[in-house]
Enzyme design. Structure first.
Site, short mmCIF file in Angstrom:
data_model
loop_
_atom_site.label_atom_id
_atom_site.label_comp_id
_atom_site.label_asym_id
_atom_site.label_seq_id
_atom_site.Cartn_x
_atom_site.Cartn_y
_atom_site.Cartn_z
N LYS A 11 26.17 -11.81 12.20
CA LYS A 11 27.17 -11.69 12.28
C LYS A 11 27.94 -12.98 12.07
O LYS A 11 27.10 -13.80 12.58
CB LYS A 11 28.65 -10.75 12.64
CG LYS A 11 28.59 -9.23 12.83
CD LYS A 11 29.24 -8.41 13.37
CE LYS A 11 29.37 -7.27 13.38
NZ LYS A 11 29.92 -5.70 14.00
N TYR A 51 31.93 -2.05 4.90
CA TYR A 51 32.51 -0.99 5.96
C TYR A 51 33.10 0.12 4.96
O TYR A 51 33.79 0.68 5.84
CB TYR A 51 33.57 -1.85 6.86
CG TYR A 51 32.06 -2.37 7.98
CD1 TYR A 51 31.07 -2.23 9.07
CD2 TYR A 51 32.92 -4.07 8.03
CE1 TYR A 51 30.56 -2.51 10.21
CE2 TYR A 51 31.54 -4.81 8.67
CZ TYR A 51 30.71 -3.93 9.65
OH TYR A 51 29.52 -4.64 10.62
N ASN A 114 30.91 -9.18 18.21
CA ASN A 114 29.56 -8.45 19.25
C ASN A 114 28.95 -9.21 17.83
O ASN A 114 27.70 -8.29 18.16
CB ASN A 114 29.72 -7.24 18.64
CG ASN A 114 30.63 -6.30 18.12
OD1 ASN A 114 30.47 -6.47 16.82
ND2 ASN A 114 30.57 -4.84 18.26
N HIS A 117 25.51 -6.63 13.75
CA HIS A 117 24.89 -4.94 12.84
C HIS A 117 23.75 -4.68 12.52
O HIS A 117 23.26 -5.04 12.68
CB HIS A 117 25.66 -5.23 11.78
CG HIS A 117 25.55 -4.23 10.74
ND1 HIS A 117 26.11 -2.88 11.42
CD2 HIS A 117 24.69 -3.16 10.12
CE1 HIS A 117 26.55 -1.44 10.08
NE2 HIS A 117 25.64 -2.26 9.19
N GLU A 128 22.62 0.52 3.49
CA GLU A 128 22.99 -0.57 3.15
C GLU A 128 21.54 -1.68 2.55
O GLU A 128 22.20 -2.54 1.98
CB GLU A 128 23.08 -1.13 5.02
CG GLU A 128 24.37 -0.43 5.50
CD GLU A 128 24.57 -0.37 6.54
OE1 GLU A 128 23.71 -0.51 7.33
OE2 GLU A 128 25.57 1.00 7.24
P1 GDP Z 1 28.66 -0.90 15.77
O1 GDP Z 1 27.76 0.73 14.60
O2 GDP Z 1 28.16 -0.37 17.18
O3 GDP Z 1 28.66 -1.82 14.66
O4 GDP Z 1 29.96 -0.34 15.57
P2 GDP Z 1 31.06 0.72 14.22
O5 GDP Z 1 30.14 0.86 13.17
O6 GDP Z 1 31.81 1.73 14.79
O7 GDP Z 1 32.47 -0.60 13.75
C1 GDP Z 1 32.02 -1.73 12.92
C2 GDP Z 1 32.24 -3.06 13.73
O8 GDP Z 1 33.63 -2.59 13.78
C3 GDP Z 1 31.87 -3.12 15.01
O9 GDP Z 1 30.51 -4.03 15.34
C4 GDP Z 1 32.92 -3.91 15.77
O10 GDP Z 1 33.00 -5.10 14.95
C5 GDP Z 1 34.19 -3.88 15.34
N1 GDP Z 1 34.92 -3.22 15.57
C6 GDP Z 1 34.70 -1.29 16.42
N2 GDP Z 1 35.46 -1.06 16.91
C7 GDP Z 1 36.88 -2.06 17.27
C8 GDP Z 1 37.64 -2.04 17.72
O11 GDP Z 1 38.15 -1.49 18.03
N3 GDP Z 1 38.54 -2.79 17.05
C9 GDP Z 1 37.83 -4.56 16.35
N4 GDP Z 1 39.04 -5.62 16.66
N5 GDP Z 1 36.87 -4.51 16.23
C10 GDP Z 1 36.64 -2.98 16.15
MG MG Z 2 28.87 1.04 12.72
#
Ligand code: GDP
Ligand code: MG
Length: 151
Positions: A11, A51, A114, A117, A128
């Site tokens: 990212k 997303y 974080n 991805h 993807e």
């Molecule tokens: P991943 O698959 O571990 O990347 O997690 P997800 O698919 O659930 O979420 C996608 C991305 O959204 C995450 O990697 C974070 O960058 C972001 N994200 C997830 N949860 C939160 C949250 O509670 N707050 C914010 N600001 N970003 C979030």
């Molecule tokens: Mg994810």
């Protein structure tokens, strides 16, 4: 299935903070093969598509802003169990819960920054990869294969 593929994206924060080399190195040293890679700064509509499963989440707008805020490094990695193992190498979504030794555990603090991805399933990896590499990927085979796999 040694030919399993996953989509990994460093990212904008990972690129800006100079973590590209270390992240690639972790996947390489594990024994996974790099099948495609490009640096790109994506449009808002593209980030929204990537997303789209999260479009109803309250953080969706902030997430899209984050992903379009700078260039990202998009990659395809190949190997046996690379989707699930890739997620383990990356660590838990929230870096506060990511174990030390994982990428997120070692390199970041906040869920909204974080650094990386990784696809969460073989099916989403296929979607993807098709989205990010619509022209396909290079078909090459590493000569290290027999040093990593018994068969
Ligand atoms: P991943 O698959 O571990 O990347 O997690 P997800 O698919 O659930 O979420 C996608 C991305 O959204 C995450 O990697 C974070 O960058 C972001 N994200 C997830 N949860 C939160 C949250 O509670 N707050 C914010 N600001 N970003 C979030
Ligand atoms: Mg994810």
């Amino acid at each position: 299935m040694a030919n399993e593929l996953t989509f990994i994206m460093i990212k904008p924060d990972g690129v800006q903070r100079g973590l590209v080399g270390d992240i690639i190195s972790r996947f390489e040293k594990k024994g996974f093969f790099l099948k495609a890679m490009k640096m790109v700064q994506v449009e808002r509509s593209f980030a929204e598509k990537h997303y789209s499963d999260l479009s109803t989440k309250p953080f969706f707008g902030a997430l899209v802003e984050y992903i379009i805020s700078g260039p990202v490094v998009a990659m395809v990695w190949q190997g046996k169990g690379v989707v699930a193992t890739g997620r383990k190498i990356i660590g838990a979504t929230n870096p506060a819960q990511s174990e030390p030794g994982t990428i997120r555990g070692d390199f970041c603090i906040e869920v909204s920054r974080n650094v990386i991805h990784g696809s969460d399933a073989v099916g989403s990896a296929q979607k993807e990869i098709a989205l990010w590499f619509p022209d396909g990927i290079v078909d090459w085979h590493s000569s290290a294969h027999p040093w990593i796999y018994e068969n």
